[in-house]
Design a protein around this motif. Structure first.
Motif, mmCIF file in Angstrom:
data_model
loop_
_atom_site.group_PDB
_atom_site.id
_atom_site.type_symbol
_atom_site.label_atom_id
_atom_site.label_comp_id
_atom_site.label_asym_id
_atom_site.label_seq_id
_atom_site.Cartn_x
_atom_site.Cartn_y
_atom_site.Cartn_z
ATOM 1 N N ALA A 170 0.475 -1.297 -0.254
ATOM 2 C CA ALA A 170 -0.084 0.162 -0.532
ATOM 3 C C ALA A 170 0.525 1.228 -0.134
ATOM 4 N N LEU A 171 1.800 1.416 1.171
ATOM 5 C CA LEU A 171 3.224 2.121 0.916
ATOM 6 C C LEU A 171 3.403 2.331 -0.638
ATOM 7 N N TYR A 172 4.111 1.531 -1.326
ATOM 8 C CA TYR A 172 4.543 1.638 -2.544
ATOM 9 C C TYR A 172 3.880 2.188 -3.520
ATOM 10 N N LEU A 173 2.732 2.380 -3.291
ATOM 11 C CA LEU A 173 1.472 2.464 -4.527
ATOM 12 C C LEU A 173 1.645 3.373 -4.296
ATOM 13 N N ALA A 174 0.930 3.903 -2.919
ATOM 14 C CA ALA A 174 1.095 5.269 -2.505
ATOM 15 C C ALA A 174 1.622 6.476 -3.315
ATOM 16 N N ARG A 175 2.599 5.721 -3.412
ATOM 17 C CA ARG A 175 3.720 7.186 -4.015
ATOM 18 C C ARG A 175 3.577 6.965 -5.751
ATOM 19 N N LEU A 176 2.900 5.890 -6.106
ATOM 20 C CA LEU A 176 2.647 6.041 -8.226
ATOM 21 C C LEU A 176 1.860 7.186 -8.454
ATOM 22 N N ALA A 177 1.942 7.839 -9.322
ATOM 23 C CA ALA A 177 0.267 7.963 -10.218
ATOM 24 C C ALA A 177 -0.471 7.612 -10.782
ATOM 25 N N PRO A 178 -1.523 7.678 -10.509
ATOM 26 C CA PRO A 178 -2.092 6.840 -10.521
ATOM 27 C C PRO A 178 -2.656 5.403 -11.946
ATOM 28 N N SER A 179 -1.870 6.807 -12.408
ATOM 29 C CA SER A 179 -1.699 5.422 -13.821
ATOM 30 C C SER A 179 -1.195 4.562 -13.866
ATOM 31 N N SER A 180 0.207 4.564 -13.414
ATOM 32 C CA SER A 180 1.200 3.944 -12.814
ATOM 33 C C SER A 180 0.553 2.911 -11.530
ATOM 34 N N GLN A 181 -0.047 3.026 -10.890
ATOM 35 C CA GLN A 181 -0.755 2.272 -9.853
ATOM 36 C C GLN A 181 -1.918 1.205 -10.834
ATOM 37 N N LEU A 182 -2.339 1.550 -11.982
ATOM 38 C CA LEU A 182 -2.556 0.640 -12.332
ATOM 39 C C LEU A 182 -2.036 -0.539 -13.071
ATOM 40 N N THR A 183 -0.801 0.076 -13.432
ATOM 41 C CA THR A 183 0.350 -1.263 -14.288
ATOM 42 C C THR A 183 0.508 -2.043 -13.355
ATOM 43 N N MET A 184 1.703 -0.927 -12.060
ATOM 44 C CA MET A 184 2.080 -1.793 -11.358
ATOM 45 C C MET A 184 1.178 -2.932 -10.602
ATOM 46 N N LYS A 185 -0.463 -2.338 -10.002
ATOM 47 C CA LYS A 185 -1.256 -3.958 -9.456
ATOM 48 C C LYS A 185 -0.881 -4.506 -10.928
ATOM 49 N N TYR A 186 -1.361 -4.235 -11.830
ATOM 50 C CA TYR A 186 -1.066 -5.586 -12.850
ATOM 51 C C TYR A 186 0.037 -6.518 -12.437
ATOM 52 N N VAL A 187 1.249 -5.785 -12.132
ATOM 53 C CA VAL A 187 2.491 -6.495 -12.548
ATOM 54 C C VAL A 187 2.709 -7.249 -11.233
ATOM 55 N N LEU A 188 2.065 -7.096 -9.586
ATOM 56 C CA LEU A 188 2.488 -7.888 -8.972
ATOM 57 C C LEU A 188 1.265 -8.318 -8.793
ATOM 58 N N GLN A 189 0.324 -8.257 -9.690
ATOM 59 C CA GLN A 189 -0.388 -9.250 -9.817
ATOM 60 C C GLN A 189 -0.566 -10.830 -10.131
ATOM 61 N N ASP A 190 0.081 -10.314 -11.535
ATOM 62 C CA ASP A 190 0.904 -11.685 -12.278
ATOM 63 C C ASP A 190 2.186 -12.134 -11.471
ATOM 64 N N ALA A 191 2.788 -11.796 -10.830
ATOM 65 C CA ALA A 191 4.108 -11.994 -10.195
ATOM 66 C C ALA A 191 3.628 -12.881 -9.429
ATOM 67 N N ALA A 192 2.718 -11.912 -8.229
ATOM 68 C CA ALA A 192 2.024 -13.227 -7.501
ATOM 69 C C ALA A 192 1.349 -14.284 -7.851
ATOM 70 N N ASP A 193 0.451 -14.297 -8.977
ATOM 71 C CA ASP A 193 0.402 -15.795 -9.217
ATOM 72 C C ASP A 193 1.374 -16.887 -9.351
ATOM 73 N N ARG A 194 2.105 -16.014 -10.420
ATOM 74 C CA ARG A 194 3.277 -17.115 -10.233
ATOM 75 C C ARG A 194 4.314 -17.375 -9.589
ATOM 76 N N LEU A 195 4.282 -16.577 -8.314
ATOM 77 C CA LEU A 195 4.833 -17.330 -6.868
ATOM 78 C C LEU A 195 4.071 -17.942 -6.429
ATOM 79 N N GLY A 196 3.263 -18.658 -5.962
ATOM 80 C CA GLY A 196 2.110 -19.401 -5.570
ATOM 81 C C GLY A 196 0.818 -18.435 -4.836
ATOM 82 N N PHE A 197 0.876 -17.701 -4.735
ATOM 83 C CA PHE A 197 -0.045 -16.824 -4.478
ATOM 84 C C PHE A 197 -1.462 -16.077 -5.162
ATOM 85 N N VAL A 198 -1.965 -17.553 -6.330
ATOM 86 C CA VAL A 198 -2.924 -17.172 -6.645
ATOM 87 C C VAL A 198 -4.066 -16.693 -6.404
#
Length: 305
Positions: free
Chosen positions: A11-39
């Motif tokens: 939450a702290l990391y995302l809060a530092r980003l612009a709204p458009s970057s938040q959307l991108t990084m949420k998608y990236v981190l969701q995919d990373a979490a899925d690949r790491l087993g947190f599906v």
């Protein structure tokens, strides 16, 4: 009254980003979490601070195996580093752990740019197809293209532009760029002429007594209804695609910025292009150089004995 929860590193990391970057990084981190087993887990509940360097190395290897580009791999690694930095600031991990996580590198290598250099003749064709459109979309789209190509700004910067940020006498536009930096960009006289044409048309549609909109570009609904809503980045994308199809070319909004930088390099030099693009590193500006193979061949042909 208790203080809000501030220990979630994501939450702290995302809060530092612009709204458009938040959307991108949420998608990236969701995919990373899925690949790491947190599906089945929400990314805010993933124990990011418990990740080890080996997890990130395995993630990079998986991205490579799936054919992801090096730049995309960097995006994933940088996102995890950002969350890790916040975990360290909250004393959830040690400094030694932080350094180990930072030591993991994304995959090496680069890919040739898929962008295009839109030549001046094609820009004129785009302006012509917009001029031939009798709807308000014609003048609005022409103004958007003129500002994107004429100033080299990003689509997100054009979306957020307000009238108060424009100096028509100086032909300057104050934008908020990456890193929340305030920048001054300039555009040529013809671009401001096209912009004024759109603004005059917009004002003509306003009911008597109503003030002009604070922003620059409006959403336009079916039936040529100019709304009082600011245009979105997605709309800019569709405008570029639609107008590009009309001249037989596949265009992305960022191609206007690439073309602007390439033209400045052609007609001036790399250092001027860097300043106008507001790049911190000149190597970034050089990567925007979209001059074709013919230009390279001509450079070699000049090496006569």
């Amino acid at each position: 009254m208790s203080l809000p929860e501030v220990q979630n590193p994501l939450a702290l990391y995302l809060a530092r980003l612009a709204p458009s970057s938040q959307l991108t990084m949420k998608y990236v981190l969701q995919d990373a979490a899925d690949r790491l087993g947190f599906v089945e887990m929400d990314i805010h509940e993933v124990p990011w601070h418990q990740l080890q360097p080996g997890h990130v190395i395995a993630l990079v290897a998986a991205l490579r195996e799936d054919g992801y580009a090096p730049n995309t791999s960097s995006l994933y690694v940088n996102a995890i580093r950002g969350v890790t930095n916040e975990a360290w600031r909250q004393s959830l991990i040690s400094h030694e752990h932080l350094l180990k996580m930072r030591s993991v590198k994304p995959m090496a290598g680069t890919r040739l740019s898929k962008g295009k250099n839109i030549r001046r003749t094609l820009i004129r064709e785009l302006m012509d197809v917009c001029a031939a459109d009798p709807r308000p979309q014609g003048r609005r789209d022409a103004a958007i293209i003129a500002i994107l190509y004429g100033s080299g700004m990003r689509k997100s910067e054009s979306v957020n532009l307000d009238l108060a940020q424009i100096d028509f006498a100086e032909r300057s536009l104050q934008v908020t760029g990456k890193g929340n930096k305030q920048l001054i960009k300039y555009a040529p006289t013809w671009a401001f002429t096209v912009l004024n044409d759109w603004l005059e048309l917009r004002r003509s549609y306003l009911p008597e007594g109503q003030s002009d909109d604070a922003f620059l570009f409006n959403r336009i609904r079916r039936g040529s209804h100019i709304t009082r809503d600011r245009i979105t980045k997605h709309a800019i994308y569709f405008i570029a695609k639609q107008r590009g199809r009309q001249i037989g070319m596949d265009i992305m909004p960022h191609d206007f910025r690439r073309s602007f930088i390439t033209r400045v390099i052609e007609e001036h030099d790399l250092s001027i292009a860097q300043k106008l693009a507001h790049h911190t590193n000149i190597s970034t500006t050089a990567s925007y150089d979209m001059r074709g193979e013919n230009e390279r061949r001509r450079a070699i042909d000049r090496f006569d004995l």
